[in-house]
Design a protein around this motif. Structure first.
Motif: not given
Length: 93
Positions: A14-15, A54-55, A58, A61-62
């Motif tokens: 993912v990152v 960060t994961y 993200v 947000r999805e």
């Protein structure tokens, strides 16, 4: 039902690189005393940035991108019904 924590390999898909230094090497710590063997931390080896944070940003947000406000949905539906009623009334005149 609780979700299992992500694996370091999944987080890396993912990152794929560090947002700070663009590095691709991560180091992780797994809590092997927990029943799920949860991922405790995942950091960039180059600059030490928190890749796990960060994961979750993200992924959040999805997930949030697909959610809609119920009031907005009701407003759209009621507007469509009102236009339909106006059209039916206009055809009967």
């Amino acid at each position: 039902m609780t979700r299992a924590p992500p694996s370091p390999q999944w987080v890396a898909t993912v990152v794929p690189f560090c947002p700070d230094c663009r590095g691709k090497s991560y180091r992780y710590v797994v809590d092997d005393t927990a029943p799920e063997c949860g991922l405790r931390s995942l950091d960039c080896e180059g600059c030490g940035a928190d890749i796990l944070e960060t994961y979750f940003a993200v992924v959040g947000r999805e997930i949030g991108a697909g959610e809609k406000d119920p009031a907005e949905f009701l407003l759209v539906i009621s507007s469509a019904l009102l236009l339909l009623l106006i059209l039916i009334a206009a055809l009967h005149i």
